[in-house]
Design a protein around this motif. Structure first.
Motif, mmCIF file in Angstrom:
data_model
loop_
_atom_site.group_PDB
_atom_site.id
_atom_site.type_symbol
_atom_site.label_atom_id
_atom_site.label_comp_id
_atom_site.label_asym_id
_atom_site.label_seq_id
_atom_site.Cartn_x
_atom_site.Cartn_y
_atom_site.Cartn_z
ATOM 1 N N GLY A 96 0.831 -1.199 0.088
ATOM 2 C CA GLY A 96 0.038 -0.011 0.067
ATOM 3 C C GLY A 96 0.939 1.409 -0.008
ATOM 4 N N ALA A 97 1.796 1.392 0.843
ATOM 5 C CA ALA A 97 2.771 2.547 0.938
ATOM 6 C C ALA A 97 3.570 2.748 -0.407
ATOM 7 C CB ALA A 97 3.837 2.337 2.149
ATOM 8 N N SER A 98 3.970 1.668 -0.963
ATOM 9 C CA SER A 98 4.665 1.880 -2.395
ATOM 10 C C SER A 98 3.805 2.419 -3.250
ATOM 11 C CB SER A 98 5.255 0.474 -2.773
ATOM 12 O OG SER A 98 6.061 -0.102 -1.933
ATOM 13 N N GLY A 99 2.401 1.958 -3.522
ATOM 14 C CA GLY A 99 1.777 2.410 -4.380
ATOM 15 C C GLY A 99 1.192 4.038 -4.225
ATOM 16 N N ASP A 100 1.231 4.701 -2.976
ATOM 17 C CA ASP A 100 1.339 6.078 -2.862
ATOM 18 C C ASP A 100 2.065 7.207 -3.989
ATOM 19 O OD1 ASP A 100 -0.364 5.256 -0.910
ATOM 20 O OD2 ASP A 100 0.840 6.030 0.730
ATOM 21 N N ALA A 101 3.174 6.626 -4.266
ATOM 22 C CA ALA A 101 3.772 7.606 -5.288
ATOM 23 C C ALA A 101 3.887 7.198 -6.469
ATOM 24 C CB ALA A 101 5.247 7.735 -4.643
ATOM 25 N N ALA A 102 3.452 6.017 -7.153
ATOM 26 C CA ALA A 102 3.467 5.515 -8.215
ATOM 27 C C ALA A 102 2.622 6.193 -9.386
ATOM 28 C CB ALA A 102 3.023 3.942 -8.247
ATOM 29 N N GLU A 103 1.561 6.939 -9.009
ATOM 30 C CA GLU A 103 0.866 7.662 -9.836
ATOM 31 C C GLU A 103 0.297 6.967 -10.801
ATOM 32 O OE1 GLU A 103 3.371 10.789 -11.036
ATOM 33 O OE2 GLU A 103 3.563 11.761 -9.442
ATOM 34 N N GLY A 104 -0.445 5.765 -10.649
ATOM 35 C CA GLY A 104 -1.149 4.932 -11.487
ATOM 36 C C GLY A 104 -0.039 4.242 -12.583
ATOM 37 N N ASP A 105 1.237 4.061 -12.320
ATOM 38 C CA ASP A 105 1.978 3.167 -12.957
ATOM 39 C C ASP A 105 2.332 2.019 -12.294
ATOM 40 O OD1 ASP A 105 4.338 1.944 -14.124
ATOM 41 O OD2 ASP A 105 5.146 3.777 -14.582
ATOM 42 N N ALA A 106 1.672 0.868 -12.552
ATOM 43 C CA ALA A 106 1.685 -0.346 -11.996
ATOM 44 C C ALA A 106 2.969 -0.985 -11.836
ATOM 45 C CB ALA A 106 0.621 -1.419 -12.580
#
Length: 350
Positions: free
Chosen positions: A313-323
């Protein structure tokens, strides 16, 4: 993002809560017709409760758990005490710091949290058997012939078998396995000396036995772990007491007597740790036991499941939709659990 989570066990639901609370649309694909959980009891330490708090279910689990106040280590060969550690009480309001619970006591609060999230959809009778990446998406193939598409696919727990034979996911070193035998015993069949509020671990050269009371103190959870298992893979198979004793031929008399209290045994194999195994490739990631096998002395794998869900969950916060970027960050930064002496067998007197 639309996230597919293969596996509706503790690790799958924890992942769904961590991602659904951040607004991602999550489909939990569970092979069983009913969402539930079984298995032996589990021990909960302060770090586990902190992770559960981050998922919003810490207090619900505390209400269902049993506080333990002491951890004993025994020599599994001689039967002699090695050490005893007093476990500190929780901070404020009598909140448990160290406790035991049925696995269902963690599972059901996570399930209720999923129900409360509009972004999470639970899909029973949906066993994932394969996957294919298609440019900007990944498709999960189901056993009944259906296909479900998302931006990313998370394989949790036993769903790791989808990539088990794919060499791209294996580390360079061969993976060792451990066999974990477990049972739950009615307390009236337990010797008086093991009926108090303590957790006990018997340690041998390549094995250990652990037992502790479960909530309401009506049952004792008993598990035995044989490291470096060389037999076939097992996934919850029923075995009799003779089979269990045969797996521990060098066990001492006192520890053997503890094992003989158990009758209805199950056994599963779990992989040992490998530092170079991959956790993510492209739009697919592993979480829970498949990505971070439990330490031999923490065979339930609960800590790794919760840490993985929170980290994802934390890693996804900065991904801006880039899986792919999101999962690559998860793979890079997923840290091993920090050691905590009182939480493991082998803890001595401090």
């Amino acid at each position: 993002m639309r996230i597919l989570v293969a596996g509706g066990g503790v690790s799958g639901l924890a992942t769904a809560v961590a991602l659904g609370a951040r607004g991602h649309h999550v489909l939990v694909l569970e092979q069983r017709p009913v969402l539930t959980e079984g298995g032996a009891g589990i021990r909960l330490a302060p770090q586990d409760f902190r992770l559960l708090d981050r998922l919003g279910v810490g207090d619900a689990v505390r209400e269902r758990s049993l506080t333990i106040d002491e951890f004993r280590t025994m020599d599994g060969t001689t039967g002699e005490p090695v050490g005893t550690t007093a476990l500190p009480a929780g901070q404020g309001g009598g909140r448990s710091a160290h406790a035991t619970a049925h696995r269902l006591d963690v599972y059901e609060p996570l399930l209720e949290a999923c129900w409360e999230l509009d972004a999470v959809q639970l899909c029973p009778n949906s066993r994932v058997v394969g996957h294919t990446e298609h440019g900007e998406s990944v498709a999960a193939a189901l056993a009944d012939g259906r296909s479900v598409t998302g931006d990313a696919l998370i394989l949790t727990g036993g769903a790791r078998s989808v990539v088990r034979h794919d060499p791209r996911w294996a580390g360079d070193a061969p993976r060792e396995r451990h066999a974990v035998y477990h049972t739950v015993i009615p307390m009236e069949l337990v010797a008086d000396r093991w009926q108090d509020g303590a957790a006990t671990c018997w340690v041998g050269a390549a094995w250990h036995v652990a037992h502790y009371p479960l909530p309401d103190s009506r049952y004792l959870s008993l598990s035995a772990t044989r490291r470096d298992h060389t037999g076939v893979d097992l996934d919850g198979a029923r075995v009799d007491l003779e089979h269990v004793l045969a797996a521990f031929p060098e066990i001492g008399y006192a520890a053997r007597n503890v094992l003989t209290m158990g009758r209805d045994w199950r056994v599963r194999t779990v992989p040992a740790r490998t530092a170079d195994a991959r956790r993510a490739r492209g739009r697919v990631a592993l979480l829970g036991e498949g990505a971070e096998p439990a330490h031999p002395l923490e065979a339930s794998g609960l800590r790794n499941a919760l840490e993985g869900a929170v980290a994802l969950g934390a890693s996804g916060d900065a991904a801006e939709g880039d899986a792919p970027r999101w999962l690559a960050d998860y793979d890079t930064h997923r840290a091993d659990p920090a050691p905590n002496v009182p939480e493991r067998c082998g803890a001595g007197r401090r």
